[in-house]
Scaffold this motif. Structure first.
Motif, PDB file in Angstrom:
ATOM      1  N   PHE A   1      -1.970 -34.230 -11.815  1.00 44.19           N
ATOM      2  CA  PHE A   1      -0.667 -34.040 -11.189  1.00 44.19           C
ATOM      3  C   PHE A   1       0.098 -32.902 -11.861  1.00 44.19           C
ATOM      4  CE2 PHE A   1      -1.760 -38.483 -10.370  1.00 44.19           C
ATOM      5  CZ  PHE A   1      -1.571 -38.546  -8.987  1.00 44.19           C
ATOM      6  N   ALA A   2      -0.015 -32.825 -13.187  1.00 42.59           N
ATOM      7  CA  ALA A   2       0.649 -31.743 -13.905  1.00 42.59           C
ATOM      8  C   ALA A   2       0.073 -30.391 -13.490  1.00 42.59           C
ATOM      9  CB  ALA A   2       0.495 -31.946 -15.413  1.00 42.59           C
ATOM     10  N   GLU A   3      -1.260 -30.298 -13.416  1.00 39.71           N
ATOM     11  CA  GLU A   3      -1.892 -29.028 -13.040  1.00 39.71           C
ATOM     12  C   GLU A   3      -1.517 -28.632 -11.621  1.00 39.71           C
ATOM     13  OE1 GLU A   3      -5.935 -28.943 -15.759  1.00 39.71           O
ATOM     14  OE2 GLU A   3      -5.983 -30.030 -13.854  1.00 39.71           O
ATOM     15  N   GLN A   4      -1.553 -29.598 -10.706  1.00 45.65           N
ATOM     16  CA  GLN A   4      -1.221 -29.296  -9.316  1.00 45.65           C
ATOM     17  C   GLN A   4       0.236 -28.864  -9.182  1.00 45.65           C
ATOM     18  OE1 GLN A   4      -2.009 -32.504  -6.614  1.00 45.65           O
ATOM     19  NE2 GLN A   4      -1.160 -31.457  -4.851  1.00 45.65           N
ATOM     20  N   GLY A   5       1.129 -29.577  -9.879  1.00 40.90           N
ATOM     21  CA  GLY A   5       2.542 -29.225  -9.802  1.00 40.90           C
ATOM     22  C   GLY A   5       2.841 -27.857 -10.376  1.00 40.90           C
ATOM     23  N   LEU A   6       2.237 -27.543 -11.512  1.00 41.37           N
ATOM     24  CA  LEU A   6       2.456 -26.235 -12.125  1.00 41.37           C
ATOM     25  C   LEU A   6       1.896 -25.116 -11.254  1.00 41.37           C
ATOM     26  CD1 LEU A   6       1.631 -27.190 -15.817  1.00 41.37           C
ATOM     27  CD2 LEU A   6       3.877 -26.481 -14.952  1.00 41.37           C
TER      28      LEU A   6
ATOM     29  N   ALA B   1      -0.716 -29.266 -20.311  1.00 41.07           N
ATOM     30  CA  ALA B   1      -1.850 -28.852 -19.483  1.00 41.07           C
ATOM     31  C   ALA B   1      -2.754 -27.878 -20.228  1.00 41.07           C
ATOM     32  CB  ALA B   1      -1.343 -28.227 -18.179  1.00 41.07           C
ATOM     33  N   VAL B   2      -2.161 -26.956 -20.971  1.00 41.17           N
ATOM     34  CA  VAL B   2      -2.957 -25.985 -21.733  1.00 41.17           C
ATOM     35  C   VAL B   2      -3.720 -26.687 -22.850  1.00 41.17           C
ATOM     36  CG1 VAL B   2      -2.880 -23.937 -23.194  1.00 41.17           C
ATOM     37  CG2 VAL B   2      -1.419 -24.084 -21.167  1.00 41.17           C
TER      38      VAL B   2
END
Length: 309
Positions: free
Chosen positions: A75-80, A18-19
């Motif tokens: 999805f990764a951003e929302q989950g994190l 994500a970063v």
């Protein structure tokens, strides 16, 4: 391989992914994460290997997401973000009062007379009101929740419609006999707040077909709608006010509505909060209660036409 270890490795890789996706650069991601560029590259390779697809391709000096990478990123951003929110809520000390930003007129005329019901339902949650004409700065922690009067578009914030209203003249019952026709408004001071969302005496008179009397009327503009209502309650003129602010006063007979014509303002009331707030559970309690109270207000209705005593 141990499934728990695979999951842990994926979580670590997803954060790096994500970063790196935000920067479009492994070196910039490494700088933010305080690791080497090689470590970032290795984490991405491990994640790609576990997923069985490429997430980045090199383009010039940067890294560009593949179709699979673009699909995974939201999805990764929302989950994190959800995981971070849960950890913050678990680890943070007692949250303290929930800060509620609200317009002074709305607080005085609609919210405060009802707030006791919320405290009875939820005695464990303290609400701290912040009446102000200025928009609270959520990023600076000035508010957890706000009731705003606008169009509902607030960058970076979630907004949920609360209620709509209308605008029309109101006066003290003692003045009702002097207002048989709209033209009779010439005899009395016309009180209003600054024109906002299309609510003005000029617009109301035009809507009623009586714009010709405006040059002959005495208008008094006050900085806050509640101050104007206090003047009218004292029998010092006629106010152009909004239904949300005068509903209780009309039902109590302290004010009356001499004419049926009503304006529809361009704005509505919205509940506004940060989607990543650590107090979403408390916000939901207040939101649900406010919506129930707003529904009661609509069910009671205000009537129309001459409702003067």
């Amino acid at each position: 391989m141990n499934p728990r270890l695979v999951t842990a490795n994926r979580l670590s890789g997803l954060r790096v992914f994500a970063v790196a996706a935000r920067h479009g650069s492994y070196s910039a991601a490494a700088a933010e994460l305080c690791v080497t560029q090689a470590a970032v590259s290795q984490q991405i390779r491990n994640l790609e290997s576990s997923l069985g697809c490429r997430l980045f391709v090199r383009k010039g000096a940067g890294m560009v997401l593949t179709y699979e990478g673009r699909t995974l990123l939201p999805f990764a951003e929302q989950g994190l973000a959800t995981l971070e929110q849960g950890l913050n809520q678990l680890l943070s000390p007692a949250a303290g009062p929930l800060q509620l930003s609200v317009l002074p007129s709305f607080a005085a005329r609609w919210l405060m007379p009802r707030l006791w019901r919320f405290t009875e339902l939820h005695p464990h949650l303290e609400l701290r009101l912040q009446p102000s004409q200025q928009l609270a700065d959520f990023a600076a922690g000035e508010a957890d929740l706000a009731i705003r009067y606008g169009e509902g578009n607030y960058t970076g914030l979630h907004s949920d419609w609360l209620m709509s209203d209308t605008a029309f003249p109101v006066c003290a019952p003692a003045l009702a006999a002097q207002l048989q026709r709209v033209e009779d408004l010439i005899r009395l001071p016309l009180v209003a707040g600054p024109e906002y969302a299309g609510v003005s005496w000029a617009n109301w008179l035009a809507l009623s077909g009586n714009e010709h009397i405006l040059p002959h009327c005495r208008q008094l503009t006050v900085g806050d709608g509640n101050l104007g209502l206090e003047m009218v309650l004292a029998g010092q003129g006629v106010a152009l006010s909004r239904s949300v602010l005068v509903a209780d006063l009309l039902r109590e007979g302290r004010l009356c509505r001499p004419f049926s014509t009503e304006l529809t303002p361009q704005h509505r009331y919205y509940l506004v909060w940060r989607p990543d707030s650590s107090r979403l559970n408390d916000i939901a309690l207040v939101r649900d209660w406010l919506k129930q109270e707003a529904l009661k207000s609509r069910d009671w209705g205000l009537g129309s036409g001459r409702s003067c005593i």
